[in-house]
Design an enzyme around this catalytic site. Structure first.
Site, PDB file in Angstrom:
ATOM      1  N   PHE A 196     -23.226  48.087  17.685  1.00  0.00           N
ATOM      2  CA  PHE A 196     -22.891  48.447  16.303  1.00  0.00           C
ATOM      3  C   PHE A 196     -23.379  49.856  16.005  1.00  0.00           C
ATOM      4  CE2 PHE A 196     -23.004  43.900  16.518  1.00  0.00           C
ATOM      5  CZ  PHE A 196     -21.917  43.514  15.754  1.00  0.00           C
ATOM      6  N   GLU A 197     -22.640  50.561  15.136  1.00  0.00           N
ATOM      7  CA  GLU A 197     -23.007  51.939  14.814  1.00  0.00           C
ATOM      8  C   GLU A 197     -24.404  52.036  14.205  1.00  0.00           C
ATOM      9  OE1 GLU A 197     -20.927  53.708  11.373  1.00  0.00           O
ATOM     10  OE2 GLU A 197     -19.982  51.770  11.121  1.00  0.00           O
ATOM     11  N   THR A 198     -24.845  50.938  13.590  1.00  0.00           N
ATOM     12  CA  THR A 198     -26.168  50.930  12.968  1.00  0.00           C
ATOM     13  C   THR A 198     -27.294  50.980  13.992  1.00  0.00           C
ATOM     14  OG1 THR A 198     -25.840  48.552  12.889  1.00  0.00           O
ATOM     15  CG2 THR A 198     -25.553  49.769  10.829  1.00  0.00           C
ATOM     16  N   GLY A 199     -26.999  50.644  15.259  1.00  0.00           N
ATOM     17  CA  GLY A 199     -28.024  50.746  16.290  1.00  0.00           C
ATOM     18  C   GLY A 199     -28.324  49.457  17.048  1.00  0.00           C
ATOM     19  N   ASN A 226     -20.342  59.418   9.437  1.00  0.00           N
ATOM     20  CA  ASN A 226     -21.729  58.976   9.662  1.00  0.00           C
ATOM     21  C   ASN A 226     -22.468  59.877  10.650  1.00  0.00           C
ATOM     22  OD1 ASN A 226     -22.157  56.822   7.943  1.00  0.00           O
ATOM     23  ND2 ASN A 226     -21.447  55.283   9.392  1.00  0.00           N
TER      24      ASN A 226
END
Lengths: 262, 319
Positions: free
Chosen positions: A50-53, B104
């Site tokens: 996920f882009e969040t990490g 982002n």
């Protein structure tokens, strides 16, 4: 034949495009289902991140947001946005991103920002988030769309995420090293892009529809000469999707009430 | 090193001025600095300049309450509870805020450049997109106050003749970063558990760092596993004890996001009248976190309380 919903065949059609070993950049919703179902059926070595990490979480419960605490559990690594987004462009990996948008054009460019202009805005969407980054840097992109004329447009109001740009070799000329959309998976079928022109064509239509209907729902000229009917979901695919991937039907929604196959 | 423990009211009075550029930590439904955001609204701060990547409940509240003049962001929404933030959308369409769109990665690289003292940072992301072609801020605003003189610049790769175009981005050095963490040691060392999003870069780039935290723990405890720590003690300007300080967003290991509250907000956010009722009911009356949590109620707090093995609330009804 077993009946199924549009959401189910969309998840399965996108899942079929995943290769074993792919590094999958997933959002939530349909992309979670597609990634998870492919891992459970034919691509066990694929990895979801996920882009969040969150990299390779256990996904015992389906996350409803990319920042859901469920993407942080029993991961390989918990890291940051910078780290996760930079993975996208690593040349060693076949990174595949699942994206959605409000509008798409025939070259797979996406709008997730606004309609109208900044001076005279008519509609506002959330913005690109990490989609522009994935569209720019990933090995390939798989796009989910609802198939409607107002979404499949001749000209985007705003180009948030670069696809094949103006077609042909425009993407490479612009300076992108790789990437570009591989397929568009909708509630009617699967579109791909011509090798030479990079223009969208109908590759598969679901048994619930026909090529003419798909073309009629598309706001630009769609080549349907290469279209073939999709394989309907197999019993195994539906069982895994319903019983293993989303038993609470958080994303799948209601079970089919009547057969949508004809 | 003594810890500068403050109340939210004192911290906002001391560190946040009208017009400040503020970075919000967290991401959509996770670790938003909600306690301090509600205090900013109560103190009626104006013309704030938000710099975020993907926000989020905190941005929705600040925009809705009229505290915000401009925003640089990549995504304005609360995940499936509001795929496009209702207050963000309304303020944008009514031209009450100026919005500059980035991606982002752009925003994260800009925070990183600010933190590392880089004059600019370059990427391939967004070439030929309208994100790099168009600007939402008015030309008159450019180069004034915290507004960078250029949104970005497109140029040919200066080092590689075959490199094609690159996007050159200005660094971000916000006046204040608002971060919600799980732990702060009584020496000031800060520990964020789970994903850090861009919080560390945001904090390091900012002139002032305010951390709200679930627990203040002994220095011995937090320095026993320094590998787990996120920010050194001397970077933190003020610490605010804040149990459930990110509610209704999640805080890994402590509580899940609150679907009951976020669904209520989703109903009340779209219209001005009902949104004002939300502020009257949930923001203005509560000068202490205890009173706010009493309003949320023990039943809902227990529903979202995280399982200590999993970090979230398994089986939580999230519809």
């Amino acid at each position: 034949m077993e009946s199924y919903t549009a959401t189910e065949i969309m998840a399965l059609s996108a899942g079929r495009l995943v290769h074993n070993g792919d590094i999958l950049f997933a959002g939530t919703g349909l992309s979670m289902l597609a990634a998870t179902v492919s891992k459970r059926i034919h691509a066990p070595e694929a990895t979801v991140f996920f882009e969040t990490g969150g990299i390779d979480p256990s996904l015992d419960e389906l996350p409803l947001a990319v920042a859901d605490p469920r993407v942080m559990v029993r991961t390989s690594v918990n890291t940051s946005l910078a780290d996760a987004l930079s993975l996208l462009c690593h040349p060693k990996f076949r990174t595949i991103a699942f994206l959605g948008a409000a509008q798409i054009d025939c070259y797979g460019n996406l709008n997730s920002t606004l309609m109208g202009t900044y001076e005279n805005p008519q509609q506002r969407f959330p913005g690109s988030g990490g989609a522009c980054d994935a569209a720019s840097m990933a090995y390939g992109v798989i796009i989910f769309m609802q198939h409607q004329r107002r979404r499949f447009v001749e000209k985007l109001d705003y180009l948030s995420s670069p696809g094949w740009l103006t077609g042909g070799d425009a993407r490479r000329r612009a300076g992108f090293k790789r990437g570009g959309p591989i397929a568009v998976v909708t509630n009617l079928g699967v579109m791909k892009f011509d090798e030479q022109t990079k223009k969208m064509y109908l590759d598969e239509y679901y048994p619930i529809t026909n090529p003419e209907k798909v073309a009629a729902e598309t706001g630009f000229h769609l080549d349907i000469s290469r279209a073939r009917e999709s394989l309907p979901p197999s019993d195994t695919e539906l069982t895994v999707l319903r019983q293993d991937v989303d038993p609470q039907r958080l994303i799948l929604g209601p079970m089919p009430v009547t057969s949508i196959t004809q | 090193m003594t810890l500068n423990i403050m109340t939210a009211a004192d911290a906002v009075r001391k560190y946040i001025k009208d017009g400040d550029q503020i970075a919000l930590g967290g991401f959509t439904v996770n670790r938003n600095p909600m306690l301090i955001v509600r205090e900013i609204i109560r103190q009626e701060k104006k013309n704030l300049y938000m710099v975020v990547h993907s926000q989020g409940q905190s941005l929705e509240l600040l925009i809705g309450a009229g505290c915000v003049q401009r925003v640089e962001l990549a995504y304005g929404g609360v995940a499936r509870f509001a795929p496009t933030g209702n207050r963000f959308k309304k303020a944008f369409l009514e031209k009450k805020i100026e919005v500059e769109d980035y991606s982002n990665y752009h925003m994260v690289l800009r925070f990183m450049a600010g933190a590392m003292g880089l004059p600019f940072v370059a990427t391939k992301s967004g070439i030929e997109s309208d994100i790099v072609r168009l600007s939402g801020f008015s030309p008159e605003s450019r180069g004034k106050g915290n507004v960078p003189s250029h949104k970005l610049k497109i140029m040919d790769d200066p080092l590689d003749p075959n490199g094609g175009q690159v996007v050159v981005l200005p660094p971000l050095k916000p006046d204040v970063a608002l971060i919600h963490a799980q732990y702060v040691g009584d020496d000031g060392t800060c520990r964020i558990c789970g994903l850090t999003f861009a919080d560390i870069e945001q904090a390091k780039a900012a002139k002032t760092v305010i951390v709200t935290c679930e627990e203040i723990v002994p220095m011995d405890f937090i320095r026993e596993e320094p590998d787990q720590n996120s920010l050194p003690h001397f970077m933190i300007d003020a610490v605010i004890p804040a149990p459930f300080g990110a509610h209704p967003t999640a805080c890994h290991k402590f509580y899940d996001y609150d679907p009951m509250h976020l669904n209520l907000f989703k109903k009340m956010a779209p219209e001005d009248d009902s949104f004002k009722r939300y502020l009257d009911e949930w923001v203005y009356p509560f000068h202490s976190q205890e009173d706010y949590l009493e309003k949320v109620g023990i039943r809902d707090l227990l529903k979202i309380r995280a399982n200590s093995a999993l970090g979230y609330a398994p089986g939580l009804d999230r519809r």
